[in-house]
Design a protein around this motif. Structure first.
Motif, PDB file in Angstrom:
ATOM      1  N   GLN A  45      27.339  -7.499  -2.124  1.00  0.00           N
ATOM      2  CA  GLN A  45      27.411  -6.074  -1.793  1.00  0.00           C
ATOM      3  C   GLN A  45      28.837  -5.713  -1.359  1.00  0.00           C
ATOM      4  O   GLN A  45      29.396  -6.355  -0.466  1.00  0.00           O
ATOM      5  CB  GLN A  45      26.426  -5.722  -0.670  1.00  0.00           C
ATOM      6  CG  GLN A  45      26.350  -4.211  -0.425  1.00  0.00           C
ATOM      7  CD  GLN A  45      25.356  -3.832   0.664  1.00  0.00           C
ATOM      8  OE1 GLN A  45      25.142  -4.586   1.600  1.00  0.00           O
ATOM      9  NE2 GLN A  45      24.784  -2.646   0.540  1.00  0.00           N
ATOM     10  N   GLU A  59      29.969  -8.923   0.701  1.00  0.00           N
ATOM     11  CA  GLU A  59      29.135  -9.862   1.443  1.00  0.00           C
ATOM     12  C   GLU A  59      28.177 -10.536   0.468  1.00  0.00           C
ATOM     13  O   GLU A  59      27.553  -9.870  -0.366  1.00  0.00           O
ATOM     14  CB  GLU A  59      28.338  -9.142   2.537  1.00  0.00           C
ATOM     15  CG  GLU A  59      27.392 -10.094   3.286  1.00  0.00           C
ATOM     16  CD  GLU A  59      26.684  -9.456   4.479  1.00  0.00           C
ATOM     17  OE1 GLU A  59      26.752  -8.214   4.646  1.00  0.00           O
ATOM     18  OE2 GLU A  59      26.055 -10.218   5.247  1.00  0.00           O
ATOM     19  N   LEU A  62      21.679 -13.912   0.187  1.00  0.00           N
ATOM     20  CA  LEU A  62      20.819 -14.881  -0.484  1.00  0.00           C
ATOM     21  C   LEU A  62      19.532 -14.231  -0.989  1.00  0.00           C
ATOM     22  O   LEU A  62      18.956 -13.370  -0.325  1.00  0.00           O
ATOM     23  CB  LEU A  62      20.486 -15.996   0.532  1.00  0.00           C
ATOM     24  CG  LEU A  62      19.779 -17.244   0.036  1.00  0.00           C
ATOM     25  CD1 LEU A  62      20.564 -17.915  -1.080  1.00  0.00           C
ATOM     26  CD2 LEU A  62      19.584 -18.218   1.196  1.00  0.00           C
ATOM     27  N   ARG A  63      19.090 -14.636  -2.165  1.00  0.00           N
ATOM     28  CA  ARG A  63      17.830 -14.153  -2.747  1.00  0.00           C
ATOM     29  C   ARG A  63      16.973 -15.336  -3.153  1.00  0.00           C
ATOM     30  O   ARG A  63      17.476 -16.346  -3.632  1.00  0.00           O
ATOM     31  CB  ARG A  63      18.113 -13.285  -3.981  1.00  0.00           C
ATOM     32  CG  ARG A  63      18.835 -11.979  -3.648  1.00  0.00           C
ATOM     33  CD  ARG A  63      17.940 -11.037  -2.856  1.00  0.00           C
ATOM     34  NE  ARG A  63      18.598  -9.825  -2.404  1.00  0.00           N
ATOM     35  CZ  ARG A  63      19.083  -9.650  -1.177  1.00  0.00           C
ATOM     36  NH1 ARG A  63      19.009 -10.619  -0.278  1.00  0.00           N
ATOM     37  NH2 ARG A  63      19.637  -8.500  -0.837  1.00  0.00           N
ATOM     38  N   PRO A  74      15.055 -12.506   2.791  1.00  0.00           N
ATOM     39  CA  PRO A  74      15.667 -13.461   3.720  1.00  0.00           C
ATOM     40  C   PRO A  74      15.084 -13.368   5.130  1.00  0.00           C
ATOM     41  O   PRO A  74      14.950 -14.383   5.813  1.00  0.00           O
ATOM     42  CB  PRO A  74      17.151 -13.090   3.733  1.00  0.00           C
ATOM     43  CG  PRO A  74      17.363 -12.103   2.660  1.00  0.00           C
ATOM     44  CD  PRO A  74      16.053 -11.703   2.092  1.00  0.00           C
ATOM     45  N   GLU A  75      14.735 -12.164   5.552  1.00  0.00           N
ATOM     46  CA  GLU A  75      14.175 -12.026   6.902  1.00  0.00           C
ATOM     47  C   GLU A  75      12.925 -12.884   7.098  1.00  0.00           C
ATOM     48  O   GLU A  75      12.606 -13.291   8.200  1.00  0.00           O
ATOM     49  CB  GLU A  75      13.836 -10.558   7.193  1.00  0.00           C
ATOM     50  CG  GLU A  75      14.773  -9.909   8.178  1.00  0.00           C
ATOM     51  CD  GLU A  75      15.720  -8.914   7.523  1.00  0.00           C
ATOM     52  OE1 GLU A  75      15.362  -8.379   6.443  1.00  0.00           O
ATOM     53  OE2 GLU A  75      16.808  -8.686   8.080  1.00  0.00           O
ATOM     54  N   ASN A 118      27.059 -15.398   5.302  1.00  0.00           N
ATOM     55  CA  ASN A 118      26.295 -15.444   6.555  1.00  0.00           C
ATOM     56  C   ASN A 118      26.054 -16.892   6.966  1.00  0.00           C
ATOM     57  O   ASN A 118      25.564 -17.693   6.167  1.00  0.00           O
ATOM     58  CB  ASN A 118      24.952 -14.738   6.388  1.00  0.00           C
ATOM     59  CG  ASN A 118      25.119 -13.240   6.238  1.00  0.00           C
ATOM     60  OD1 ASN A 118      25.429 -12.537   7.196  1.00  0.00           O
ATOM     61  ND2 ASN A 118      24.969 -12.756   5.016  1.00  0.00           N
ATOM     62  N   ASP A 180      28.196 -10.263  13.245  1.00  0.00           N
ATOM     63  CA  ASP A 180      27.228  -9.470  12.498  1.00  0.00           C
ATOM     64  C   ASP A 180      26.245  -8.782  13.448  1.00  0.00           C
ATOM     65  O   ASP A 180      26.021  -9.263  14.560  1.00  0.00           O
ATOM     66  CB  ASP A 180      26.457 -10.438  11.574  1.00  0.00           C
ATOM     67  CG  ASP A 180      25.962  -9.762  10.307  1.00  0.00           C
ATOM     68  OD1 ASP A 180      25.993  -8.526  10.244  1.00  0.00           O
ATOM     69  OD2 ASP A 180      25.546 -10.494   9.402  1.00  0.00           O
ATOM     70  N   ASP A 181      25.666  -7.686  13.001  1.00  0.00           N
ATOM     71  CA  ASP A 181      24.618  -7.002  13.764  1.00  0.00           C
ATOM     72  C   ASP A 181      25.060  -6.700  15.195  1.00  0.00           C
ATOM     73  O   ASP A 181      24.259  -6.789  16.134  1.00  0.00           O
ATOM     74  CB  ASP A 181      23.325  -7.833  13.792  1.00  0.00           C
ATOM     75  CG  ASP A 181      22.833  -8.194  12.411  1.00  0.00           C
ATOM     76  OD1 ASP A 181      23.280  -7.567  11.436  1.00  0.00           O
ATOM     77  OD2 ASP A 181      22.002  -9.109  12.297  1.00  0.00           O
ATOM     78  N   LYS A 204      23.124  -1.625  11.588  1.00  0.00           N
ATOM     79  CA  LYS A 204      22.554  -0.459  10.903  1.00  0.00           C
ATOM     80  C   LYS A 204      21.781   0.469  11.848  1.00  0.00           C
ATOM     81  O   LYS A 204      21.778   1.683  11.673  1.00  0.00           O
ATOM     82  CB  LYS A 204      21.638  -0.954   9.795  1.00  0.00           C
ATOM     83  CG  LYS A 204      20.929   0.138   9.010  1.00  0.00           C
ATOM     84  CD  LYS A 204      20.174  -0.463   7.835  1.00  0.00           C
ATOM     85  CE  LYS A 204      19.560   0.608   6.961  1.00  0.00           C
ATOM     86  NZ  LYS A 204      18.632   1.492   7.660  1.00  0.00           N
ATOM     87  N   GLU A 236      27.533  -1.027   9.087  1.00  0.00           N
ATOM     88  CA  GLU A 236      26.532  -1.556   8.152  1.00  0.00           C
ATOM     89  C   GLU A 236      25.461  -0.524   7.834  1.00  0.00           C
ATOM     90  O   GLU A 236      25.068   0.248   8.707  1.00  0.00           O
ATOM     91  CB  GLU A 236      25.760  -2.711   8.811  1.00  0.00           C
ATOM     92  CG  GLU A 236      26.514  -3.954   9.084  1.00  0.00           C
ATOM     93  CD  GLU A 236      25.533  -5.072   9.491  1.00  0.00           C
ATOM     94  OE1 GLU A 236      25.552  -6.101   8.819  1.00  0.00           O
ATOM     95  OE2 GLU A 236      24.775  -4.901  10.462  1.00  0.00           O
ATOM     96  N   GLU A 239      23.894   5.084   4.513  1.00  0.00           N
ATOM     97  CA  GLU A 239      23.031   5.594   3.443  1.00  0.00           C
ATOM     98  C   GLU A 239      23.295   7.053   3.095  1.00  0.00           C
ATOM     99  O   GLU A 239      22.892   7.518   2.025  1.00  0.00           O
ATOM    100  CB  GLU A 239      21.546   5.404   3.821  1.00  0.00           C
ATOM    101  CG  GLU A 239      21.143   3.933   3.849  1.00  0.00           C
ATOM    102  CD  GLU A 239      19.682   3.716   4.228  1.00  0.00           C
ATOM    103  OE1 GLU A 239      19.048   4.663   4.751  1.00  0.00           O
ATOM    104  OE2 GLU A 239      19.190   2.597   4.000  1.00  0.00           O
ATOM    105  N   GLY A 257      26.942  -0.222   2.490  1.00  0.00           N
ATOM    106  CA  GLY A 257      25.630   0.418   2.487  1.00  0.00           C
ATOM    107  C   GLY A 257      25.263   0.980   1.134  1.00  0.00           C
ATOM    108  O   GLY A 257      26.097   1.025   0.228  1.00  0.00           O
ATOM    109  N   TYR A 258      23.990   1.377   1.015  1.00  0.00           N
ATOM    110  CA  TYR A 258      23.475   1.869  -0.256  1.00  0.00           C
ATOM    111  C   TYR A 258      24.243   3.089  -0.758  1.00  0.00           C
ATOM    112  O   TYR A 258      24.285   3.349  -1.946  1.00  0.00           O
ATOM    113  CB  TYR A 258      21.981   2.205  -0.133  1.00  0.00           C
ATOM    114  CG  TYR A 258      21.077   1.024   0.143  1.00  0.00           C
ATOM    115  CD1 TYR A 258      21.556  -0.285   0.074  1.00  0.00           C
ATOM    116  CD2 TYR A 258      19.726   1.220   0.461  1.00  0.00           C
ATOM    117  CE1 TYR A 258      20.718  -1.364   0.323  1.00  0.00           C
ATOM    118  CE2 TYR A 258      18.881   0.144   0.706  1.00  0.00           C
ATOM    119  CZ  TYR A 258      19.383  -1.143   0.645  1.00  0.00           C
ATOM    120  OH  TYR A 258      18.549  -2.197   0.886  1.00  0.00           O
TER     121      TYR A 258
END
Ligand code: C2E
Ligand code: MG
Ligand code: MG
Ligand code: MG
Length: 292
Positions: A45, A59, A62-63, A74-75, A118, A180-181, A204, A236, A239, A257-258
């Motif tokens: 992204q 960034e 992972l998928r 991932p969560e 990450n 992060d976050d 976010k 982060e 939108e 972001g999107y």
């Protein structure tokens, strides 16, 4: 009636718990085979310099797509990977693939941009982590200006001594570190003091609440503190145009972001890089590959 309610609640509760335990077990079983079955992949992204709308970096995310479970976010699986120790081999997979990607961009003559990876606290607690990283970047001959690590506040719950040692070695390799976050944990400030952080990524949650007075004040405060400390800031999860306008007005350095782009698979991201960098064009919207 009360007795009945209680009985119902207990039964409901246990069946919910049972379902969760079963789901975790399924994920764990499948995750053990995910690497060898080549079920893992990466998507990328873009991260954009807000004032110039210029591509700053990306960034890696992972998928995991499994035959039985389908797409697992991932969560749902990272925490299980951490508990089972699978995170070490998975993390190595991610880093190797990011390095391979950086190398392939170079080979194809694509513009080089820093890629952020990450890193879980569990990886940083591993005695051999820094050595593993060193051997991977040597193997791929990576210029570490193009590699960044993102860590979360969960590291503060870990073995701080070991984590600090690993972080020092990683910084010596020239790899930059983002937090992060930022703002969601309990120990953001302790981490800023104790670790050599270069960048903050505002979570976010704060960006979602732009438009509310208190959240906007918090963002402004984070930005002025970061400036004081010489840290760059990434917002982060942008939108909307309204969020972007606010972030521009308060001089936030970077955004992700999107609104800019969704994470893209590797093919789409490569085409994105070509178009974005060579035709100075807008984000392309009809090319091969897919968002993920
Ligand atoms: P993160 O590092 O904070 O990554 C940002 C997450 O926000 C990503 O979710 C991304 O797809 C999502 N996102 C970005 N822009 C927007 C937006 O505008 N709107 C919304 N709703 N979401 C947006 P993703 O890919 O599902 O990853 C979730 C978390 O999983 C990541 O949060 C990170 O903590 C973890 N993760 C992902 N890949 C890895 C990995 O390779 N290793 C480790 N240890 N953790 C990873
Ligand atoms: Mg991240
Ligand atoms: Mg984040
Ligand atoms: Mg997050």
């Amino acid at each position: 009636k009360e007795d009945k309610d209680e009985e119902y609640n207990i039964r409901f509760f246990t069946s919910e718990m049972e379902k969760e335990v079963q789901e975790r077990f399924m994920i764990e079983t499948q995750l053990r085979k995910a690497l060898e079955n080549q079920e893992l992949s990466l998507c990328f992204q873009p991260i954009v310099e807000i004032s110039k709308n210029k591509l700053e970096g990306a960034e890696a995310l992972l998928r995991w797509k499994n035959v039985k479970l389908g797409f697992v976010p991932p969560e749902k699986f990272i925490s299980i990977a951490e508990e089972t120790g699978l995170i070490h081999s998975i993390g190595k997979y991610v880093l190797e693939n990011v390095c391979n990607f950086i190398k392939s961009m170079e080979r194809k003559g694509l513009p080089l941009i820093p890629v952020a990876v990450n890193i879980s606290a569990k990886q940083l607690e591993n005695r051999n982590f820094a050595e593993t990283v060193k051997s991977i970047i040597e193997y791929y001959q990576i210029d570490t200006r193009y590699l960044e690590f993102e860590i979360t506040e969960s590291v503060s719950a870990g073995n701080m001594k070991r984590i600090k040692e690993n972080i020092e070695k990683i910084k010596d390799l020239g790899i930059k570190l983002s937090m992060d976050d930022f703002g969601t944990g309990y120990s953001s400030f302790a981490m800023l003091l104790n670790l050599q952080i270069d960048k903050l990524k505002i979570d976010k949650m704060f960006i979602d609440n732009i438009g509310k007075m208190r959240e906007e004040k918090i963002i402004r405060t984070i930005l002025s503190m970061a400036k004081e400390l010489g840290l760059k800031v990434v917002a982060e999860g942008i939108e909307t145009e309204k969020q972007l306008k606010f972030l521009k007005d308060v001089s936030c350095d970077y955004g992700q972001g999107y609104l800019f782009n969704r994470p893209m698979d590797i093919n789409m991201f490569e085409e994105y890089l070509k178009i974005r960098c060579y035709s100075k064009g807008k984000s392309p919207d009809n090319f091969s590959g897919s968002v993920c």
